[in-house]
Design a protein around this motif. Structure first.
Motif: not given
Length: 814
Positions: A121, A142, A144, A147, A182-183, A186, A237, A239
């Protein structure tokens, strides 16, 4: 003693650096800076707070420097650092845009850092932040592919043509920034697109305008923020947006919320103390031994100053921010080999147990973890307001005589109207204006920093104070009111304005028609809102649920700034503004902000009437809005004629008395009712002023004695006489019935004539006595020598000249 203090602090920091929570995942914190003093003191503050907060994992500074900058740079040891090539000057286009270093630095770190191969992370912050508690992506929600980020509501380009131009998935564009968690997978997918989209938006100069980007400078300065949002949309992505984790000092956290991150990107203040990062742009404070930022007030002083615990929380956050920065600077100076600083009360406070407890790691609360629900569909309308609903009334003013007499009129009518709940005046003043201001007691008041001169653009536009003040009140005052009624100062209430009578509901505010806002029907609305079909032509009286107002107020301010900056569309044919000066930008800011949230209004034509307009038969209007000139026969009233006249501080000053009802035009029922309402408005204003003067113990208006000196400022009385010419001039133009000086003038003349006779008699007697003394002196001088005689004559001549000067001066004074 001080040596032991610094040794202990350094040891504590070293312990904290490795004592973060035992994390189930590998985590890394990143922030981006350049080789400048400005970023160096921010780095010291952020890294120090990182250690204090117990944030797990390492932290890395992504340092962007040119080769020339690096030769002179002194701060390589300020933080764990990963050097990245500078892109401040774009290698292909030559464009100067330092903000692009943030995505460029992240891309470089992902490609070339070994740490990037050993992490799950990533938390990305800005340098101008203070961490208050661990930021754990898996704890704040969060996942994956999902985020977590803070909300940046001003990124209006997500809703308009900008998003359609720069991403194939505009519906996925999120208005986020500041805090990013975020991961790593990502981030690997996003980072190259983040950089690419930043370059795209930066080069799209045709769409830099404020109404498209929300950037008040219109210079493409927030292209990097759009690069992030468009890049995330491009790779799919979405959020989780949290508006509670991060707070700007100067704001008050919501009830039950414990922010774990402070972003000091805006100026903030506590009493007379203030801090702005921009004022320290070139500050080499990191390398100046013993120097800290000016110390703020102490916590005990704030507790004594502010009884409201809700406001106190905000003030304590303000001083925590600067104290953490200063503590970091102390440690950095000690680590750099600076001599021990002299003892001071402030240094003693920074090493105290109470300060360390105050700034220890903060835990998340359930309220802090609430994720914002961003709805793009139309608001659902709740059930109608109930008769026991709590109401609060607001109106906005400035520190001028013009708004003071309006305040007196509105407050008087509020007290007579039967309006439920409390009322608050939102008073926008500069610090200089506030020092001279005398009207603090005219109404219950919430003080607001003035935005008449925009702090960023320098534009002079006082009307922006209205949305700015409402936003400030929402962020600094705790209220239990469910509905807010917003009025203008130039109004007179005739009856209660209640949400249950007007059919207001959550998601459905009530307002009055402003039909001249033709921009709702043309290109202006299409430029400034993504929902032009939802634009309502409303204003004046606003009745809105507190939840709607909290979502809406920031948009109201931003849209006002947008429309004001859009000078190309000031034309009367577009805005309906007869002056074509952008003066009604705030009104459009309201309508476009509401449209953005699809807040449809109940438009009620029976709430407000302008004096001078014929009323609808049988309608009992609740509000007079005397914004336009109105007249009855030869009598007239225009508020603009009274812009500079101090009616509030001049005892018994008032407007020209309106005629009696018998002088109303009785040609027909319409004109009769029109004139009767006009007379009522003028009469109410004068009644308000008369009651105000009585409360100030101005005394009998027919007496010659001065007002009570304990209640009337002496220099106010002096100004009354100094400004007699000005008042008389205005009287001749407006038939003003201000203070009548005729009786007082006659008495003054009689007194003056008496004193002239007295002074003349005294002068004759005085001259006679002087002549007798001189004659006697000369007889005595005949026996003396000639030389002495000459010297005496010379000295006597000098005394004569001085006395002549005194006589001339006395005559001038008389």
């Amino acid at each position: 003693m001080m040596a032991r203090f610094f040794a202990v602090l350094i040891v504590l920091c070293l312990i904290n650096a490795g004592s973060g929570q035992e994390a189930p995942y590998r985590i890394h914190t990143l922030f981006s800076v350049e080789c400048q003093n400005y970023f160096d003191w921010q780095t010291v503050g952020l890294v120090h707070s990182f250690r204090k907060s117990g944030q797990p994992g390492p932290i890395t500074r992504l340092l962007s420097c040119t080769d020339e900058e690096k030769k002179k740079y002194r701060g390589m040891d300020l933080a764990p650092t990963f050097e990245v090539p500078s892109m401040s000057r774009h290698p292909r286009t030559g464009d100067w845009y330092p903000a692009i270093n943030k995505p460029a630095g992240v891309v470089h770190w992902l490609k070339h850092s070994k740490d990037a191969q050993n992490v799950d992370w990533v938390v990305i912050l800005d340098a101008d932040m203070i961490i208050r508690g661990p930021i754990l992506p898996w704890k704040i929600g969060a996942e994956k592919g999902r985020p977590v980020a803070a909300y940046y509501g001003y990124l209006v380009g997500c809703d308009n043509i900008l998003a359609k131009l720069h991403t194939k998935n505009p519906e996925l564009c999120d208005k986020v920034g500041g805090l990013l968690a975020m991961h790593i997978d990502d981030l690997r997918a996003l980072a190259p697109m983040w950089l690419s989209k930043t370059e795209e938006v930066r080069e799209d100069t045709a769409h830099w305008a404020t109404n498209i980007t929300g950037d008040i400078y219109g210079k493409g300065w927030i292209s990097e923020m759009y690069g992030y949002s468009f890049g995330a949309a491009e790779v799919g992505l979405r959020h989780k947006i949290n508006d509670n984790l991060m707070i700007y000092p100067g704001y008050i956290p919501r009830e039950g919320v414990e922010p774990i991150l402070m972003h000091y990107g805006l100026p903030f203040s506590v009493g007379n103390w203030s801090f702005s990062k921009l004022e320290n742009h070139e500050d080499g404070i990191v390398y100046d031994c013993g120097r800290l930022f000016p110390e703020p007030p102490y916590p005990r002083e704030l507790r004594a100053m502010e009884p409201d615990q809700h406001k106190l929380r905000g003030l304590l956050l303000n001083i925590e921010c600067i104290n953490t920065l200063n503590q970091g600077l102390l440690l950095q100076h000690a680590a750099s080999g600076c001599p021990k600083p002299k003892w001071s009360k402030y240094l003693s406070f920074l090493k105290s147990k109470s300060f360390n407890e105050m700034t220890g790691p903060k835990d998340l609360t359930p309220q802090s973890l609430q994720i914002m629900e961003i709805h793009h569909e139309e608001h659902n309308v709740d059930e109608l307001a109930k008769p026991d609903t709590k109401i609060h009334t607001l109106f906005s003013t400035e520190c001028t005589p013009y708004f003071d007499w309006q305040t007196v009129g509105l407050m008087h009518s509020f007290n007579l109207s039967g309006q439920p709940g409390n009322i608050t005046r939102l008073l926008s003043c500069t610090e200089e204006d506030l020092k001279k201001y005398k009207g603090h007691d005219l109404a219950p008041t919430h003080y607001v920093p003035s935005m008449s001169r925009h702090p960023l653009t320098g534009d002079w536009y006082p009307a922006i104070n209205k949305p700015a003040a409402v936003l400030h009140w929402l962020n600094h005052v705790q209220t239990d009111a469910e509905y807010i009624v917003i009025l203008d100062a130039d109004m007179i209430m005739r009856g209660p304005i209640t949400p249950w009578e007007l059919k207001a509901a959550r998601g459905r505010p009530v307002s009055t028609p402003y039909d001249y806002l033709i921009g709702c029907d043309n290109e202006l609305a299409k430029l400034h809102t993504s929902h032009p079909e939802a634009c309502d032509k409303v204003g004046g009286v606003i009745v809105m649920h507190i939840d709607d107002l909290r979502k809406f107020a920031l948009l109201w301010l931003h849209k006002t700034e947008e429309v004001r900056a859009d000078t190309a569309h000031y034309g009367k044919n577009i805005t309906g503004d007869i002056y074509e000066s952008g003066w009604i930008s705030e009104m459009y800011g309201y309508s476009f902000g509401a449209a953005e949230l699809k807040l449809h209004h109940v438009i009620n034509r029976e709430i407000l009437i302008y004096p001078g307009y014929p009323p609808e038969p049988g309608v009992n209007y609740r509000v007079f809005h005397y914004g336009l000139e109105f007249r009855v026969g030869n009598w007239s009233f225009d508020k603009a004629n009274w812009r500079t006249i101090d009616l509030v501080n001049n005892c018994w000053a008032k407007f020209p008395d309106p005629p009696g009802p018998s002088e109303a035009d009785q040609t027909n029922e319409d004109t009769l009712q029109r004139d009767l309402l006009s007379i009522e408005c003028g009469k109410t204003l004068n009644e308000a002023l008369m009651l105000h003067h009585k409360r100030r113990k101005c005394g009998d208006p027919n007496s010659l004695g001065p007002p009570d000196p304990e209640t009337v400022n002496e220099d106010t009385m002096a100004k009354k006489f100094d400004q007699t010419d000005e008042i008389n001039h205005v009287t001749s133009n407006t038939s003003a019935s201000v203070v009548d000086f005729s009786a007082e003038s006659n008495q003054t003349f009689l007194d003056f004539r008496f004193w002239m006779i007295f002074l003349w008699g005294s002068s004759v007697l005085g001259v006679g006595l002087v002549m007798v003394a001189i004659l006697r002196g000369r007889k005595g001088q005949k026996k003396r020598g000639k030389g002495i005689k000459n010297r005496r004559r010379s000295a006597h001549s000098g005394w004569d000249m001085n006395e002549q000067d005194r006589n001339i001066h006395s005559t001038d004074m008389a």
